[in-house]
Design a protein around this motif. Structure first.
Motif, PDB file in Angstrom:
ATOM      1  N   ASN A  86      22.319  10.702  71.445  1.00 33.96           N
ATOM      2  CA  ASN A  86      23.511  10.288  71.514  1.00 33.96           C
ATOM      3  C   ASN A  86      24.480  11.362  72.138  1.00 33.96           C
ATOM      4  O   ASN A  86      25.894  11.169  72.211  1.00 33.96           O
ATOM      5  CB  ASN A  86      24.470   8.587  71.369  1.00 33.96           C
ATOM      6  CG  ASN A  86      23.425   7.855  72.158  1.00 33.96           C
ATOM      7  OD1 ASN A  86      22.914   7.640  73.067  1.00 33.96           O
ATOM      8  ND2 ASN A  86      23.513   5.933  71.586  1.00 33.96           N
ATOM      9  N   ALA A 117      19.086   3.094  68.417  1.00 37.22           N
ATOM     10  CA  ALA A 117      18.596   4.015  69.282  1.00 37.22           C
ATOM     11  C   ALA A 117      18.221   5.442  69.125  1.00 37.22           C
ATOM     12  O   ALA A 117      17.782   5.694  69.038  1.00 37.22           O
ATOM     13  CB  ALA A 117      19.745   4.494  69.943  1.00 37.22           C
ATOM     14  N   SER A 165      15.025   7.753  69.629  1.00 39.99           N
ATOM     15  CA  SER A 165      15.405   8.984  69.867  1.00 39.99           C
ATOM     16  C   SER A 165      14.886  10.153  69.720  1.00 39.99           C
ATOM     17  O   SER A 165      14.380  10.555  69.845  1.00 39.99           O
ATOM     18  CB  SER A 165      17.080   8.946  70.104  1.00 39.99           C
ATOM     19  OG  SER A 165      17.980   7.974  71.459  1.00 39.99           O
TER      20      SER A 165
END
Length: 205
Positions: A77, A163, A167
């Motif tokens: 992010n 996440a 990622s």
């Protein structure tokens, strides 16, 4: 041993400087600027540089570790400092995600930098910005090139272990997975090769 570690860390700095520039550029947006803290904290850069320099003087490989910490933060992010957040009752953070646990180091140095900066400019500098400056200074201190860092990032208020697991490419990733992971954050194969060299140097140092 010390000389081989220093040599390895210098090689890492040269290999990855271009990639770090890409990461910082990718995280930039309209509100970021090179002079964001010029008036509110004019001693920011020398304060960070002094603290990072002391940490690397104690352990040369720490420079490579700090760069890797920033890289892992940016992969989830964007460069928002979310990797620094501890678990809370409402979320499980990134620190213990598979690609981070036992691999990402340097959190104590970030704490030292934050403490030093708070001592001269309390309540002003975001941790996300500190990570970007720390990564740049680590490269410079180890003999790599300097680059200007755009600042003005806001710190993340939450984090996601899921996440991070999704990622950040783990060490077991095959080439196809690595290429895909890097492309997802705007990096190309040249960047992948440079970062792979960085991690190999860290592991061998």
């Amino acid at each position: 041993m010390a000389s081989s570690t220093t040599s390895a860390s210098f090689s890492m700095a040269v290999l990855t400087s271009a990639c770090v520039w890409v990461l910082i550029g990718a995280s930039a947006s309209a509100q970021l600027s090179f002079d964001y803290y010029t008036r509110s904290c004019p001693v920011l850069f020398p304060t960070v540089r002094l603290t990072v320099g002391a940490a690397i003087a104690r352990e040369a490989q720490m420079g490579a570790s700090l760069l890797r910490l920033f890289f892992h933060d940016c992969f989830v992010n964007g460069c928002d400092g979310s990797i620094l957040l501890d678990d809370t009752p409402t979320f499980t953070g990134e620190k213990n995600a598979a690609p981070n646990v036992h691999l990402v180091q340097g959190f104590e140095v970030v704490d030292q930098v934050k403490s030093a900066v708070e001592g001269v400019c309390p309540g002003i500098i975001s941790c996300a910005d500190l990570l970007a400056i720390i990564a740049r200074d680590s490269v410079v201190i180890l003999g790599g090139p300097w680059w200007p860092v755009k600042l003005g990032r806001r710190d993340a208020r939450s984090a996601s272990q899921a996440a991070a697991n999704e990622s950040i490419p783990p060490p077991t990733s095959d080439l196809k997975k690595l290429i895909s992971s890097f492309q997802n954050v705007g990096l190309n194969i040249r960047d992948l090769v440079a970062f792979a060299g960085n991690f190999s140097v860290i592991n061998l140092a």
